[in-house]
Design a protein around this motif. Structure first.
Motif, short mmCIF file in Angstrom:
data_model
loop_
_atom_site.label_atom_id
_atom_site.label_comp_id
_atom_site.label_asym_id
_atom_site.label_seq_id
_atom_site.Cartn_x
_atom_site.Cartn_y
_atom_site.Cartn_z
N TRP A 157 -35.22 8.66 8.69
CA TRP A 157 -33.77 8.81 8.85
C TRP A 157 -33.23 7.72 9.76
N TYR A 158 -32.07 7.16 9.36
CA TYR A 158 -31.39 6.15 10.17
C TYR A 158 -31.14 6.70 11.57
N ALA A 159 -31.47 5.89 12.62
CA ALA A 159 -31.38 6.39 13.99
C ALA A 159 -30.57 5.48 14.91
N GLU A 219 -25.65 17.01 4.73
CA GLU A 219 -24.76 15.84 4.84
C GLU A 219 -25.53 14.58 4.45
N LEU A 220 -24.82 13.64 3.79
CA LEU A 220 -25.49 12.41 3.40
C LEU A 220 -25.86 11.58 4.63
N ARG A 221 -27.09 11.05 4.59
CA ARG A 221 -27.57 10.20 5.68
C ARG A 221 -28.55 9.18 5.09
N ALA A 222 -28.55 7.99 5.64
CA ALA A 222 -29.43 6.92 5.14
C ALA A 222 -30.87 7.23 5.52
N ASN A 223 -31.76 7.03 4.56
CA ASN A 223 -33.18 7.23 4.76
C ASN A 223 -33.91 5.99 4.25
N ALA A 266 -35.80 -0.13 1.00
CA ALA A 266 -34.34 -0.06 0.98
C ALA A 266 -33.87 1.25 1.59
N TRP A 267 -32.57 1.28 1.99
CA TRP A 267 -31.95 2.50 2.48
C TRP A 267 -31.43 3.29 1.29
N VAL A 268 -31.63 4.60 1.32
CA VAL A 268 -31.16 5.48 0.26
C VAL A 268 -30.36 6.59 0.93
#
Length: 179
Positions: free
Chosen positions: A10-12, A38-42, A47-49
């Motif tokens: 997870w984006y931090a 909730e949508l969050r970048a992983n 790549a980020w999804v």
């Protein structure tokens, strides 16, 4: 600028320095929400999804079972023992009866088994006892026929066991004295 991700991808946040869990690739979604769904970048590794956030399940290491001595009785008067039974003094000729439990944390593991328990003296002699376990309660007896210092340690108990069967143990030292 580098973009950080946690152990679960997870984006931090951002970092000026490159580190093992950073990438120079920027995510489109900079949210660090911990709200389920909730949508969050992983970070996928390449790549980020954007995916619905799910709370990570912490990795918990299994608890290694521990042998805990709960009682010791001597057949002759004069036994002196520490509160935790790690240090015991008895007269030569005494037989000690030990009671112990195989625990995982505060829970006694309901296992029926028997196992060999080596005891070693300071002069290098070794004896092997048979310990019986019924529903996690361990019992064994040993007679001390001569003046020696005997002990059982975690290392001795685990010496011939595979890693998955090893146990923790504070040890016990018995001083058989001439009285």
């Amino acid at each position: 600028m580098n973009f950080e991700f946690d152990l679960w991808g997870w984006y931090a946040g951002t970092s000026h320095d490159a580190a093992p869990r950073t990438t120079p690739v920027a995510p489109a979604n900079l949210s660090t929400t911990n709200a389920e769904g909730e949508l969050r970048a992983n970070w996928s590794g390449v790549a980020w999804v954007d995916v619905p956030y799910t709370r990570p399940i912490p990795l918990i290491a299994p608890v290694q079972p521990e042998i805990v001595i709960t009682a010791v009785q001597a057949d002759m008067p004069g036994m002196v023992a520490s509160e935790d039974f790690t240090d015991i003094t008895v007269r030569v000729g005494s037989t000690l009866s030990f009671a112990a439990e195989l625990r995982a944390g505060d829970v006694v593991l309901p296992i029926d088994d028997s196992f060999r328990m080596p005891i070693r003296s300071r002069d290098g002699r070794e004896r092997v006892l048979l310990a019986s376990m019924v529903q996690g309660v361990i019992s064994f007896t040993v007679r001390f026929d001569d003046s020696r210092v005997w002990d059982v340690s975690e290392e001795v108990i685990n010496a011939d066991l595979p890693p998955e069967a090893q146990m923790r143990f504070h040890g016990v030292k018995v001083f058989a004295i001439e009285a």
